[in-house]
Scaffold this active site. Sequence first.
Site, PDB file in Angstrom:
ATOM      1  N   GLY A  82       3.328   2.585  10.631  1.00 35.89           N
ATOM      2  CA  GLY A  82       2.868   1.820  12.699  1.00 35.89           C
ATOM      3  C   GLY A  82       3.098   0.210  11.805  1.00 35.89           C
ATOM      4  N   ALA A  83       1.467   0.095  10.385  1.00 32.92           N
ATOM      5  CA  ALA A  83       1.767  -1.309  10.383  1.00 32.92           C
ATOM      6  C   ALA A  83       0.616  -1.711   9.363  1.00 32.92           C
ATOM      7  CB  ALA A  83       1.056  -2.049  12.093  1.00 32.92           C
ATOM      8  N   GLU A 116     -10.066   3.482   6.327  1.00 35.88           N
ATOM      9  CA  GLU A 116      -9.142   4.808   7.127  1.00 35.88           C
ATOM     10  C   GLU A 116      -9.573   5.092   8.690  1.00 35.88           C
ATOM     11  OE1 GLU A 116      -6.697   3.188   8.468  1.00 35.88           O
ATOM     12  OE2 GLU A 116      -5.346   2.150   6.156  1.00 35.88           O
ATOM     13  N   GLU A 148       0.558  -0.669  -0.043  1.00 39.92           N
ATOM     14  CA  GLU A 148      -0.113  -0.175   0.421  1.00 39.92           C
ATOM     15  C   GLU A 148       1.046   1.114  -0.108  1.00 39.92           C
ATOM     16  OE1 GLU A 148      -2.684   0.445   3.063  1.00 39.92           O
ATOM     17  OE2 GLU A 148      -3.472   1.983   2.544  1.00 39.92           O
ATOM     18  N   HIS A 197      -6.474  -2.419  15.692  1.00 42.55           N
ATOM     19  CA  HIS A 197      -6.591  -1.193  13.676  1.00 42.55           C
ATOM     20  C   HIS A 197      -6.353  -2.436  12.592  1.00 42.55           C
ATOM     21  CE1 HIS A 197      -6.304   2.362  11.748  1.00 42.55           C
ATOM     22  NE2 HIS A 197      -6.138   1.389  10.523  1.00 42.55           N
ATOM     23  N   GLU A 198      -4.805  -3.282  12.754  1.00 48.43           N
ATOM     24  CA  GLU A 198      -4.360  -4.235  11.415  1.00 48.43           C
ATOM     25  C   GLU A 198      -5.983  -5.365  12.163  1.00 48.43           C
ATOM     26  OE1 GLU A 198      -3.167  -2.326   9.437  1.00 48.43           O
ATOM     27  OE2 GLU A 198      -1.960  -0.876  11.143  1.00 48.43           O
ATOM     28  N   GLU A 253      -1.821  -4.161   6.853  1.00 44.97           N
ATOM     29  CA  GLU A 253      -3.837  -4.808   6.939  1.00 44.97           C
ATOM     30  C   GLU A 253      -3.128  -6.349   6.379  1.00 44.97           C
ATOM     31  OE1 GLU A 253      -3.923  -1.899   6.473  1.00 44.97           O
ATOM     32  OE2 GLU A 253      -5.228  -1.664   4.956  1.00 44.97           O
ATOM     33  N   ASN A 254      -2.000  -6.712   6.015  1.00 42.32           N
ATOM     34  CA  ASN A 254      -2.095  -7.640   4.190  1.00 42.32           C
ATOM     35  C   ASN A 254      -2.669  -8.760   4.729  1.00 42.32           C
ATOM     36  OD1 ASN A 254       0.411  -6.055   3.622  1.00 42.32           O
ATOM     37  ND2 ASN A 254       1.363  -6.851   5.128  1.00 42.32           N
TER      38      ASN A 254
HETATM   39  N1  TRP Z   1      -3.265   0.449   6.173  1.00 47.65           N
HETATM   40  C1  TRP Z   1      -2.163   1.175   7.095  1.00 47.65           C
HETATM   41  C2  TRP Z   1      -2.876   1.647   8.168  1.00 47.65           C
HETATM   42  O1  TRP Z   1      -3.724   0.232   8.586  1.00 47.65           O
HETATM   43  C3  TRP Z   1      -1.272   2.181   6.712  1.00 47.65           C
HETATM   44  C4  TRP Z   1       0.083   2.025   5.493  1.00 47.65           C
HETATM   45  C5  TRP Z   1       1.319   0.845   6.370  1.00 47.65           C
HETATM   46  C6  TRP Z   1       1.252   2.473   4.992  1.00 47.65           C
HETATM   47  N2  TRP Z   1       2.520   1.377   5.486  1.00 47.65           N
HETATM   48  C7  TRP Z   1       1.929   2.128   4.924  1.00 47.65           C
HETATM   49  C8  TRP Z   1       0.456   3.597   4.126  1.00 47.65           C
HETATM   50  C9  TRP Z   1       3.106   3.083   3.419  1.00 47.65           C
HETATM   51  C10 TRP Z   1       1.297   4.250   3.087  1.00 47.65           C
HETATM   52  C11 TRP Z   1       1.944   3.935   2.950  1.00 47.65           C
HETATM   53  O2  TRP Z   1      -3.006   2.519   8.146  1.00 47.65           O
HETATM   54 ZN    ZN Z   2      -5.388   1.028   8.721  1.00 45.14          ZN
END
Ligand code: TRP
Ligand code: ZN
Length: 900
Positions: free
Chosen positions: A290-291, A349, A150, A326-327, A293-294
């Site tokens: 932060g993390a 989000e 992402e 969250h994830e 969600e794959n």
């Molecule tokens: N979707 C991720 C979240 O839980 C956001 C995210 C993680 C992201 N790594 C990233 C967005 C790298 C842009 C680039 O919020």
């Molecule tokens: Zn998110």
Amino acid sequence: MGHDLRAALSISGINAGVFPRKSMKNITQEPIYLHDYQVPDYLIDTIDLTFELNEEYTRVKSLLNVMANPLATRQDRHLILHGEALELISIALNNKPLNAEQYEIKNDKLHIFSVPDEFTLEIHTLIKPQENTALSGLYKSCGNFCTQCEAHGFRRMTYFLDRPDVMARFTTTIIADEAKYPVLLSNGNLISIEKSEDGKQRVKWADPFKKPCYLFALVGGDLDSVEDYFITQSGRQVTLRIYVEKGNRDKTAHAMEAVKKAMRWDEEVFGREYDLDIYMIVAVSDFNMGAMENKGLNIFNTQYILANPETATDVDFIHVESVIAHEYFHNWTGNRITCRDWFQLSLKEGLTIFRDQSFTADTTSKTVARIQDVKDLRQSQFPEDAGPLAHPVRPESVIEINNFYTATVYNKGAEVIRMQQTILGQDAFRKGMDLYFDRHDGQAVTIEDFVKAMEDASGIDLTQFRLWYSQAGTPVLKIKDEYDAKTGNYTLHIEQTCTETPGQPHKKPFHIPVKMGLLDQQGKELLHDLLHIKNAKEVFHFKNLPSKPVPSLLRHFSAPVKVQYPYTNAELQLLMQHDTDLFNRWEAGQQYALNVMLKMIQDVHDNKPLHVPGEYISALNHLLLTMQHDKWLLAEMLMLPTEKYIAEYMTVVDVDAIHHVREVLATEIAKQLKPHFLTLYEEHHDVTAPYVFNIHEVGKRQLKNTCLFYLMLLNDETIPLGLKQFELALKTNMTDTMAALATLNNIDAPERDMALNVFYEQWKNDPLIVDKWFALQASSKLPNTLKQVKKLLHHSAFDIKNPNKVYALIGSFCNRNLHCFHTPDGEGYAFLKDCVLQLDKINPQIAARMVKPLSEWRRYDVGRQHLMHEVLEQIAQSKNISKDVFEIVTKSLKKQEIIA
Ligand code: TRP
Ligand code: ZN
């Protein structure tokens, strides 16, 4: 404060230019628009990937089943795939290799001419993850391979239709040297493991759920793991596994408990169950956010997994829980139902932040959790909404999507969901969520689809409410009241306004839900209600009131707005003590402190002596005597608004006056309440008790450490107190260690350097703790902080390629240390410019985040405006800046349309 900002601008002549000329060439980096959305011309049904992980290069083979989209409108027969930083080895269509006339690569796109209606495509590419410092796509972190797709990382591994409305079934085979990379992971379920004579391992994964490529993940490395399981509400057993870099297994217990807690909560509160047989988390040291969600394979920044009492603070423990939640929650809000396009980012989000906030409120303290949400919003989203980077929750145009992972999309987006819950009520909101899941499971949808589900489930018209998604800016509610003693009638006049934001000079009135109550002069609640503000001006009548009531407005912060009501100090004190809405007790205290400080700032400007009103101190005194049953809330109520928040209330931000006044007030509080603080501190400081993480213990620690903070401001005989706590806690309790060290950090005494050195020696092998050490020094109030920060850039533990280190050292200084960053000589700005230009070559996403404090240049005095503007220009005119930084810098410099 007096003088007008616009006048200052025209005097300085700063705003005369439009765009910096030299960067005009970059304007080919055209924005894309929401209103240009078109369905994809081709769909990809399945993708079969093979990754060969090597040291010098990684080979990626991709086998696609492609078909023309029956809904597409375009006439030509060209397939256009995204691809970035790829070496193309070969393409074959229906097993026939393509020759040079049959395709073309231009501007990061692969055009394949004249394709049939249905066909297979086999693409081989080579990539170099070991050289990937942007941390997007496949890269290496501490020797391990991992991915971040992402928003547009997948195209950095192979050519593909990299857009969220193209959803495919993925199978992934990973081939690598078993000795070096024993752990090979991807999304979904494990299909097979084969080992060959040459020491290679071949592992195959299949994900049964269709997904957009931004949810793809791959990990290859030598990792430790811990395992547990969870039984879902329907009785299925799910394997839970957390992978960490070698030697970190002893920091995973809290994370594992959090996973189970989040899974249970989502079943109980939203009826959502996990859908695969295995849920994996991998924690890596180098990660942009932060993390992520794959599907079935979340990848985390180590910061949000690793925690134990010795290494993590209370706040870290809470963050780990909420990021894991969250994830995990994204599995339904984001993965099962995803976004049609990136303009809809808040669909997943905003909603998922709302869900993790609700989880934290339910599992910790409802009031303190809400206070934290609101502090975050005010600290990061309000300034965004008030500056040149303001954008709606659903942006309308974007140059680089990575720049839109903002507080507006995330935190204001969550507030917009929360308001729908408030307007519909808990039950109808839950029905709306059920309908949304039912209707759109497996689809890529829009924010409109979400709101429609809420409307259909409740029968409530949200037409006007939708403006929250399309109009930027923070609305202001001006509230006045009158009371007629003869009739007992009480009237509230509420007027809403919203200032212009880029491209949006005039706003229509929002639908604003205002929870409120009325208290009598003794603090007894007379009534409570939910008011719907829909027009620019509204009047509300209340009958039969025995005396003039005190209004408690915007309870629990029921809308992301600013409220202006002329409270007297006595009324604020009454609310602090008696409001049935505990959030508003805190809010009244903050408002009170703010009033006191704004008055003191005025006195600084008028060269008057500073005076701290006695009633304010006695209001705090009263709190100390009466609020001890809720220690965590009491600790929050004793804390003054941050410098950044105070700045929000000034037309021209005077960083020096803000800093000075806040210090004076805090020191005066400390002096006058010292005996209380000492007693409370002694009562709650139990050096023998082992660290336990639960709300009760967190509350005690927060209260005690707030007392310590005040005591240490006295700079006298209390220093040994902090030193003693630091020494006793150093090896066993990071919360108490950091609280003590943070107070010593602002004292210009040999004890400070001694403690910082001892801390470093104790923890130098733990990178996350070294981050704390960097962040602390960058936040010091001492005048030589910038010099220290520059020195630390060359410290052997600093690494500009590691985002956590950059945030800790450079980010803490430029974002949070207002007073030291904005010195009038402009040294802080020049420092940031150098950092940004260096970072941009390494990691554009991080560079673009770091440059943001400069965007607020219009808020400062003429001298600082000049200096900030100058460095922005210098960045804009530098050669080959990324489109990430380009977008932020040009928007920051852009002349604001002043529409009469
Ligand atoms: N979707 C991720 C979240 O839980 C956001 C995210 C993680 C992201 N790594 C990233 C967005 C790298 C842009 C680039 O919020
Ligand atoms: Zn998110």
